[in-house]
Design an enzyme around this catalytic site. Structure first.
Site, PDB file in Angstrom:
ATOM      1  N   ASP A   1       0.839  -1.200   0.000  1.00  0.00           N
ATOM      2  CA  ASP A   1       0.000   0.000   0.000  1.00  0.00           C
ATOM      3  C   ASP A   1       0.882   1.261   0.000  1.00  0.00           C
ATOM      4  OD1 ASP A   1      -2.325   1.507   0.092  1.00  0.00           O
ATOM      5  OD2 ASP A   1      -3.250   0.275   1.653  1.00  0.00           O
TER       6      ASP A   1
ATOM      7  N   ASP B   1     -10.685   2.808  -3.572  1.00  0.00           N
ATOM      8  CA  ASP B   1     -11.087   1.496  -3.039  1.00  0.00           C
ATOM      9  C   ASP B   1     -12.514   1.153  -3.480  1.00  0.00           C
ATOM     10  OD1 ASP B   1      -8.731   1.766  -1.704  1.00  0.00           O
ATOM     11  OD2 ASP B   1      -9.588   1.678   0.312  1.00  0.00           O
TER      12      ASP B   1
HETATM   13  C1  GLA Z   1      -6.068   1.301   1.369  1.00  0.00           C
HETATM   14  C2  GLA Z   1      -6.124   0.301   0.217  1.00  0.00           C
HETATM   15  C3  GLA Z   1      -7.186  -0.743   0.500  1.00  0.00           C
HETATM   16  C4  GLA Z   1      -6.885  -1.452   1.815  1.00  0.00           C
HETATM   17  C5  GLA Z   1      -6.769  -0.427   2.941  1.00  0.00           C
HETATM   18  C6  GLA Z   1      -6.272  -1.062   4.218  1.00  0.00           C
HETATM   19  O1  GLA Z   1      -7.237   2.076   1.473  1.00  0.00           O
HETATM   20  O2  GLA Z   1      -6.369   0.954  -1.000  1.00  0.00           O
HETATM   21  O3  GLA Z   1      -7.256  -1.679  -0.551  1.00  0.00           O
HETATM   22  O4  GLA Z   1      -5.710  -2.192   1.674  1.00  0.00           O
HETATM   23  O5  GLA Z   1      -5.859   0.622   2.602  1.00  0.00           O
HETATM   24  O6  GLA Z   1      -6.092  -0.148   5.243  1.00  0.00           O
END
Ligand code: GLA
Length: 424
Positions: free
Chosen positions: A161, A221
């Site tokens: 990430d 997301d």
């Molecule tokens: C970000 C990523 C997600 C997930 C969250 C976890 O938002 O884009 O896919 O992994 O972090 O905290």
């Protein structure tokens, strides 16, 4: 100038391959398939009150069990992936990440052994910056240690990430972790979020990203809602000239998890996500509860014909090719000159609407003839068709018709029989 056959084949191969070299680790030659906890289970660490739904070794072991027992593994879903919130808040005395001891009493190595014993692979999550998005320790300053730790544990995939990182250092961070993984000598598929975190500041360099990562998130997301799926499709379509050429064997654009089998999508919308993710050559990482999933969603996620489109050996990502009358036509070139076509009905009022297949730009491969198979919403052999065929598709609001079209070079002896049988 006359070209030798070898030089000609090389030139053709270069023209056909995506922009730039892929990450040379031999992995993700087809879009990754598996399960990832985030969208469905998020950062639930309360194992006292919710032992079945918290982020613990039990969750992944149970998911692995079901994946083998319920046909997921046979359908091609291979990676069981941990997302955020697995580690302890502190590194160990040697500066290594460690799993939360209460929720992962056996540790990650034991979990990896378990997952491997089922013939599956284990994915883990970390962050290029100071902390993960949920505030757990990040890997900044520890790339080599963390890569080695993951390799020692037998991890097969790393989702990396991009929270808590100066955006100007993203490129160096993602590249250094890629090198660190490579240095371990273990095959670890590398899933990045580099472009997602870079887009707010500048246009990402997709040639560099493709050389570094096996897939990469570009956009927000995914949520368990149709508006979220639509926003991902809209973003992809409006950036397709930039991102589609960078996809190919070894490296893929990642529009995020499949949320099929959860709470927020109607069945037609679930079909749309499955169809469009296959057209986009997206990783198929489900985030749902495989222990409790309705049979219709399960059948959709395990649909062999859709998975075959996703995993097509040509490895080209599809694109939005036409927009008319609140329909979107998406097309993906497949091996053997075949074409996958998805027609999405974007009108969210009324009932099923009719779309005439002649408006599909790629329909020109039906000259002189083609063979058409409808996969969604129902499987139907539509048989031999021509440019003039009047094939009509009935598509529910926010639903998708998915087809494959196979060109036939020479007309069949008696085409009319078949044509009249299938034309509407
Ligand atoms: C970000 C990523 C997600 C997930 C969250 C976890 O938002 O884009 O896919 O992994 O972090 O905290």
């Amino acid at each position: 100038m006359k070209m030798s056959r070898g030089a000609f084949l090389l030139a053709v191969a270069c023209l056909m391959s995506p922009t730039g070299e892929g990450l040379d680790n031999g992995l993700a030659l087809k879009p990754t398939m598996g399960w990832l906890h985030w969208e469905r289970f998020m950062c639930n660490t309360d194992c006292d009150t919710q032992p079945d739904n918290c982020i613990s070794e039990r969750l992944y072991m149970q998911m692995a069990d079901v994946m083998v027992k319920e046909g997921w593994k046979d359908a091609g879903y291979e990676y069981v992936c941990i997302d955020d919130c697995w580690p302890s808040r502190q590194r160990d005395a040697q500066g290594r990440l460690q799993a939360d001891p209460k929720r992962f009493p056996g540790g990650i190595k034991k979990l990896a052994d378990y997952v491997h014993s089922k013939g599956l692979k284990l994915g883990i999550y970390a962050d290029v910056g100071k902390n993960t998005c949920a505030g757990y320790p990040g890997s900044l300053g520890h790339y080599e240690t963390d890569a080695q730790t993951f390799a020692d544990w037998g991890v097969d995939l790393l989702k990396f990430d991009g929270c808590f990182m100066d955006w100007k250092l993203l490129g160096d961070g993602y590249t250094n972790m890629s090198k660190a993984l490579n240095k371990t000598g273990r095959s670890i598929l590398y899933s990045c979020e580099w472009p997602l975190y870079e887009w707010p500041f500048q246009k990402p360099n997709y040639t560099a990203i493709r050389e570094t990562c096996n897939h990469w998130r570009n956009f927000d997301d995914v949520f368990d809602s149709w508006s979220s799926i639509k926003s991902i499709l809209d973003w992809t379509a409006s950036h397709q000239d930039t991102i589609v050429p960078s996809a190919g064997p070894g490296g893929w654009n990642d529009p995020d998890m499949l949320v099929i089998g959860n709470f927020g999508l109607s069945h037609a919308q679930q079909e749309s996500q499955m169809a469009l993710w296959a057209i986009m050559a997206a990783p198929l990482l489900m985030s749902n509860d495989l222990r409790d999933i309705c049979p219709r969603s399960k059948k959709l996620l395990q649909n062999k014909l859709i998975i075959d489109i996703s995993q097509d050996p040509l490895g080209k990502q599809g694109h939005l090719s036409a927009k008319l009358d609140s329909f979107e036509v998406w097309e993906r070139p497949l091996s053997k000159r075949r074409l996958a076509v998805a027609v999405l009905n974007k009108q969210e009022i009324g009932g099923p609407r009719i779309f005439s297949i002649r408006f599909v730009p790629g329909w020109k491969i039906c000259d002189p003839q083609c063979n058409v198979t409808q996969i969604l919403p129902q499987y139907k052999e539509m048989g031999v068709q021509t440019l003039q065929s009047k094939v009509l598709l009935y598509i529910d609001p926010s639903g998708t018709a998915l087809l494959t079209v196979t060109p036939l070079s020479s007309p069949l002896k008696n085409p009319h029989k078949l044509y009249w049988k299938h034309a509407v």
